[in-house]
Structures are given as structure tokens and as C-alpha cells.
Write a protein that holds these residues in place. Sequence first.
Motif, PDB file in Angstrom:
ATOM      1  N   GLY A  43      42.569  48.367  32.373  1.00 26.12           N
ATOM      2  CA  GLY A  43      43.815  48.831  32.987  1.00 26.12           C
ATOM      3  C   GLY A  43      44.178  50.233  32.539  1.00 26.12           C
ATOM      4  O   GLY A  43      44.528  51.090  33.355  1.00 26.12           O
ATOM      5  N   TYR A  75      47.883  46.503  36.621  1.00 22.41           N
ATOM      6  CA  TYR A  75      48.201  46.906  37.999  1.00 22.41           C
ATOM      7  C   TYR A  75      49.336  47.937  38.022  1.00 22.41           C
ATOM      8  O   TYR A  75      49.281  48.924  38.756  1.00 22.41           O
ATOM      9  CB  TYR A  75      48.601  45.684  38.824  1.00 22.41           C
ATOM     10  CG  TYR A  75      47.434  44.959  39.458  1.00 22.41           C
ATOM     11  CD1 TYR A  75      46.429  45.650  40.128  1.00 22.41           C
ATOM     12  CD2 TYR A  75      47.350  43.564  39.411  1.00 22.41           C
ATOM     13  CE1 TYR A  75      45.365  44.987  40.717  1.00 22.41           C
ATOM     14  CE2 TYR A  75      46.288  42.890  39.999  1.00 22.41           C
ATOM     15  CZ  TYR A  75      45.301  43.609  40.657  1.00 22.41           C
ATOM     16  OH  TYR A  75      44.250  42.958  41.246  1.00 22.41           O
ATOM     17  N   ASP A 109      50.633  44.319  43.773  1.00 23.82           N
ATOM     18  CA  ASP A 109      49.670  43.421  43.131  1.00 23.82           C
ATOM     19  C   ASP A 109      50.204  42.917  41.793  1.00 23.82           C
ATOM     20  O   ASP A 109      49.994  41.756  41.422  1.00 23.82           O
ATOM     21  CB  ASP A 109      48.330  44.135  42.920  1.00 23.82           C
ATOM     22  CG  ASP A 109      47.628  44.437  44.229  1.00 23.82           C
ATOM     23  OD1 ASP A 109      47.702  43.594  45.143  1.00 23.82           O
ATOM     24  OD2 ASP A 109      47.013  45.507  44.347  1.00 23.82           O
ATOM     25  N   ALA A 110      50.885  43.805  41.061  1.00 25.15           N
ATOM     26  CA  ALA A 110      51.453  43.413  39.771  1.00 25.15           C
ATOM     27  C   ALA A 110      52.488  42.304  39.960  1.00 25.15           C
ATOM     28  O   ALA A 110      52.510  41.323  39.208  1.00 25.15           O
ATOM     29  CB  ALA A 110      52.097  44.620  39.090  1.00 25.15           C
ATOM     30  N   ALA A 142      49.706  49.977  41.485  1.00 25.89           N
ATOM     31  CA  ALA A 142      49.577  48.823  42.384  1.00 25.89           C
ATOM     32  C   ALA A 142      50.708  47.840  42.094  1.00 25.89           C
ATOM     33  O   ALA A 142      50.492  46.723  41.634  1.00 25.89           O
ATOM     34  CB  ALA A 142      48.212  48.162  42.211  1.00 25.89           C
ATOM     35  N   ASN A 178      48.424  51.456  37.302  1.00 27.10           N
ATOM     36  CA  ASN A 178      47.571  52.089  38.310  1.00 27.10           C
ATOM     37  C   ASN A 178      48.240  52.176  39.674  1.00 27.10           C
ATOM     38  O   ASN A 178      47.567  52.341  40.695  1.00 27.10           O
ATOM     39  CB  ASN A 178      46.249  51.310  38.411  1.00 27.10           C
ATOM     40  CG  ASN A 178      45.369  51.513  37.191  1.00 27.10           C
ATOM     41  OD1 ASN A 178      44.654  52.499  37.082  1.00 27.10           O
ATOM     42  ND2 ASN A 178      45.439  50.585  36.240  1.00 27.10           N
ATOM     43  N   THR A 234      57.541  47.385  37.643  1.00 24.53           N
ATOM     44  CA  THR A 234      56.961  47.407  38.993  1.00 24.53           C
ATOM     45  C   THR A 234      58.065  47.455  40.045  1.00 24.53           C
ATOM     46  O   THR A 234      57.904  48.084  41.083  1.00 24.53           O
ATOM     47  CB  THR A 234      56.081  46.162  39.241  1.00 24.53           C
ATOM     48  OG1 THR A 234      56.888  45.003  39.375  1.00 24.53           O
ATOM     49  CG2 THR A 234      55.083  45.965  38.130  1.00 24.53           C
ATOM     50  N   ALA A 281      41.560  49.102  37.581  1.00 29.33           N
ATOM     51  CA  ALA A 281      42.313  47.868  37.786  1.00 29.33           C
ATOM     52  C   ALA A 281      41.444  46.759  38.365  1.00 29.33           C
ATOM     53  O   ALA A 281      41.626  45.581  38.035  1.00 29.33           O
ATOM     54  CB  ALA A 281      43.510  48.135  38.693  1.00 29.33           C
ATOM     55  N   GLU A 282      40.485  47.140  39.226  1.00 35.64           N
ATOM     56  CA  GLU A 282      39.645  46.104  39.840  1.00 35.64           C
ATOM     57  C   GLU A 282      38.746  45.428  38.802  1.00 35.64           C
ATOM     58  O   GLU A 282      38.507  44.217  38.859  1.00 35.64           O
ATOM     59  CB  GLU A 282      38.804  46.717  40.967  1.00 35.64           C
ATOM     60  CG  GLU A 282      39.634  47.108  42.186  1.00 35.64           C
ATOM     61  CD  GLU A 282      40.526  45.968  42.679  1.00 35.64           C
ATOM     62  OE1 GLU A 282      40.016  44.843  42.841  1.00 35.64           O
ATOM     63  OE2 GLU A 282      41.732  46.193  42.871  1.00 35.64           O
ATOM     64  N   LYS A 288      40.827  43.048  36.919  1.00 35.90           N
ATOM     65  CA  LYS A 288      41.019  41.824  37.689  1.00 35.90           C
ATOM     66  C   LYS A 288      39.771  40.939  37.643  1.00 35.90           C
ATOM     67  O   LYS A 288      39.871  39.712  37.596  1.00 35.90           O
ATOM     68  CB  LYS A 288      41.337  42.185  39.148  1.00 35.90           C
ATOM     69  CG  LYS A 288      41.700  40.994  40.032  1.00 35.90           C
ATOM     70  CD  LYS A 288      43.001  40.339  39.566  1.00 35.90           C
ATOM     71  CE  LYS A 288      43.605  39.397  40.595  1.00 35.90           C
ATOM     72  NZ  LYS A 288      42.765  38.301  41.014  1.00 35.90           N
TER      73      LYS A 288
END
Length: 624
Positions: free
Chosen positions: A196, A226, A234-235, A231, A229, A260, A201-202, A205
Motif C-alpha cells: 500500500g 486503498y 474501494d477502501a 481508491a 492510493n 476516505t 494497491a492491487e 489486495k
Amino acid sequence: ASALASDPSPTVVSFTAFISGAAQHARPLPALSAFAAMLRLGLRPNDFTFPSAFKAAASAPPRSAAGPQIHALAIRFGYLPADAFVSCAALDMYFKTGRLGLARRLFEEMPNRNVVAWNAVMTNAVLDGRPLETVQAYFGLREAGGMPNVVSVCAFFNACAGALLLLPGSQFHGFVVKCGFDMDVSVSNAMVDFYGKCRCAEKAKMVFDAMRVRNSVSWCSMVVAYAQNGAEEDAFAVYLGARRAGEEPTDFMVSSVLTTCAGLLGLDLGRALHAVAVRSCIDANIFVASALVDMYGKCGGVEDAQHVFSDMPQRNLVTWNAMIGGHANIGDAINALAVFSDMIASGETAPNYITLVNVITACSRGGLTKEGYELFETMRERFGIEPRTEHYACVVDLLGRAGMEERAYEIIQRMPMRPSISLWGALLGACKMHGKTELGRIAAEKLFELDPQDSGNHVLLSNMLASAGRWAEATYVRKEMKDVGIKKDPGCSWITWKNGVHVFHAKDTKHEMNSEIRALLAKLKKQMQASGYMPDTQYSLYDLEEEEKESEVFQHSEKLALAYGLIHIPPGVPIRITKNLRICVDCHRAFKFISGIVDREIIVRDNNRFHHFKQYECSCKDYW
């Protein structure tokens, strides 16, 4: 303590048990007092007593001499440097009390450096912000023939995360899988955090999905990965997954998810999380409360932020910065300066460079040019903070908004570091605002050199030339953009209603409510004109007839979004609109009129700041 005091003949075992318990519960002074009482009774500390005493000394008040004194006793009784258990405890104590020289000397003198000793070096180096030393210590462990354990592996990943060492960390991931360490939940959590922080991030995950067992730290690490980055959606989805999996909301989890909401400008989501924090009795936690202040401030709910801020029993630097930043977001310089003064007077914490960025930004947006400039000029002397590029960008914006573009340009020329994109962007924006086309051209040319693919700079220059009536030059700038393949980001506005996001573009006719939206805008236009509204076509981008220009500005995306909101959102509920570009002058003027005509509060978040429209006025007081 009372049991120990009532014992007529306490033994080494009873003293050691008390010292150990007190040290583990962060009560160093009772532990050290018991150790001294034990010595006065003539009892000899053993190899279990000394590690507990060192642990207590590690958390003793600053400048305490207890640690070195216990070290001397351990040497006298023959436990140092031969006993590895006692040596590791002493080593950890020296690191935690900041005596790095003594720690390194003790480490060099240790005849048997086991993995615990190496771990003490690695973990404390990470905690002290010396990640490269951790990496070096890990390789020292391997060169000495030692095998790492879970603590070693986690420390290495934490070091790679701190120093953004993606390649070594990725290679180490392979070693970890080969040795089976990835089955340990702490190691997997460290890998999620590492990927992270390294903007992968991918991959974070991927590690998270492969975990057979997850704990609260696992979910929090994925949320943060997430969020770091960009996202945010997604978070938030991971947070919902944690709740469905039966995870109870913790202070770290809730504070992470609140960040977030700030990134999504999700005020309703943030309020729902606030309710979760209250139900879980963690709303008074300083990290949760600070995140709430930050979230409300960034989502435009400054009154809510102030309520949370006022109820906090204690505040840290993040809290103060968030509250000042919240006022800065809406251009409320008076209250931003008041909070800043309270921060200085409280003595709870000293301001840092972010604090001053927020205060100067507030002064810039609120029109307090003198106060903002004085703070910039005296920040080194008053607070010992060297001006950074961000401070120079703020002061250029401050002077530019006040019409002092030439003075701002002089500051740029005198600054000790290379001017950044934000600096030249602030100058170009000010030149467009006040019609300083020649200086604006200089700023634009610098921006083209630094960031040639950014369409916004070309558009800003074109608009500035168009507003000055220099249509041929404005058209040429647009042609240059087209020739080199630079595409303008289309302006759009969006509004949320009943869990749906409705997006509008200029001249948009595709929405299912298009006819109702157009009818309401036509009605509002007549009411506005009856109240004295005249369309502002100064910044229309084309050489059109005046009537055509008026038609153009009344089809802007924010007006379409507002009409939709007026149709659907019940009276008494503020209408919140977000725009990806800066709100135009005519829409700003129109929204003031509409807020009074329909008696509604309208809040617009553009790419620069918040505007609160109410009863024919805007919170920016037309200084934006």
C-alpha cells in the motif's frame, strides 16, 4: 503493591513478579521503586528480574539514569554481557531511551547475538525512522548465519514500506513464501501495508485475498492501502466487508475510513461513521475525533467540525491543523486565525509547516492579505519553520488575489528553490482574474515547460486572452492544444440523491429529467432578472453575440445540477453540488440570487474551495 508490602519476608520471586507486572502495565516508577527496595533488603536480582527492570527503565521519565545504573548492576552480578536474555533487554532499553551510542556499543560487546538481539536493532530502527539501518541489520543477521523469525520479517517489510523500497520488498516476498512465513497473519498484514505504501494497491489486495485468517489489523491495513492510493470507494467497500465479516469497529479502523469519506467528500457517509463511533464509544478517542474534524472540514461541514473539536478533552497537532484547514476550505480567515491563536495560547503543541500552509491559505481566500503576508515573513523567526515551496505558493496566491501580481512575481524570482507548478499556476490564475495578460503569458510559458500535457494551463491562458478580447490569440492557443494532442478535461458537476450520483455536463440534454430541468431554469432566469440579475459573459470562450453568450452561460453543468437538486431534494435540506473545475463567475452570481429566491442553502465544492450560498450571499464574500 499492597500484597508485596504486607509480605513479612518477600523473596526474589515475589519482587520479580511485581516488577514485571508494573513494567508491562506502563507503571515504570513503582517497578523501579520495588527494584530499589529489593536491593536494600539484600536480595540478589536474577536473570528474570533484570529484563523486567530494563523494561521499566525503557519507559521511565526522560533523562532518567535508571537504565545505565541497572546496566552497571547487571555487569556487577555477572549477567552482562554473557546472558543473551538480559543483554537483549538492556539493548532494547537503550534504543527506546534514545541512547543509540550505548546501544550500539552493547550490541558489539555481545558474545552471542541471537535473533532477538538483531530484532531489537531492526524494530527500534524502524520505530525511530531509520529504515535503511533495519535493512542493513537484517543482512547482518543472515551473514552471521542466523535465521529470521516473524518479528524479523515484519521489521524488514516495515522498513521497505518506510523507505519505499519496492524492489527489495518484492524480492523478499518471494523468500517469505518459500519459507512459509506468509501463513502468519502478522507477516501478511505487514505485506499489505508495504504494498500500500509503495503505491501497489492491487498487490496489497492480492496478499489480502490470499489470507486464510484475518484480524482487525488486516482489514485496517487494506482500507489504508486503498485510501493512500486514491481508491476511496474501494477502501469503503473493504470497511463494509469487515463489518459483514463480524469485525467490530475499532478506533484505528473508523479513523482510517473517515479519511476516505474526506477524499470522497462523502458527508452523509461520514455522519453515518460518526454514529458508528458514538455507538462503539470510541468517538472521544483522539484519533477518531481528529479524523472527524478533518472529515467534516473537508466535506464543508465546518459547524459539525467545530462541535467535535469543542467537545474534545485533548487535542493533538492533527486536530488543530484539521480545524484550521476546515475554516480555510470555506475562506473563513477570521475563524482560522482565531483557532491558530488558541493553538499558540494553549501550549498543547507547536505549529508545523502544515499549520502555516492552512493559515496562509485561509488568509488568501478570506482577503486578509496583510495578516497572511506578515505570517509568511515571520514564520522562521517566530516558529523556527523554514518556508517551503507550499508556503511560497500560498503567498503568491495571497498577493495575486489582492491584485499584487507583480509583487508575487518578485517573490517567485527571489525564492531559494525552483518554482513549482503550483506557484506558476497561482500566478497565472491571479493574472486571469485581474487581466494581467503579459505577466500571465510568462507564467503560462513556465507551466508549459514544467507540465506540457496539462490542458488546464492552456485553457486558463486561452480564457484570459478571450476575456481581454484577444480572440485571435485565444484561438491560436486552442489550436496549439489540438495540434499537439492535448485534450481539455470536460467540465462536469454532480449531485447525490438517494444513493445515486447524477452527473451533468454543459449543454447536457441526456438526463431523463431534462425537460423539467430546462423548464425550472427558464423560470428561475425570469425571477432572477426581476431581482436585478444580469448574466456575466465576460469569460465566455467564444466570440459570440451577447444573446448567444447569455444562452451559453445558462447551460453550465452546475446550473443543471442545481435545477435537479431543487426538483428532488426536499425544502430545508442543503443542496450539495461538486464540480471538477472552478465555478464560473456567472454561476457564482446566479447561485447567490437563486439561494435567496427559493430560500435554500446551496453548497458548491469546486476544484479550489467550498462556496456556501444563502440568502443572496456567499461565504466567500465574493473574494475568490
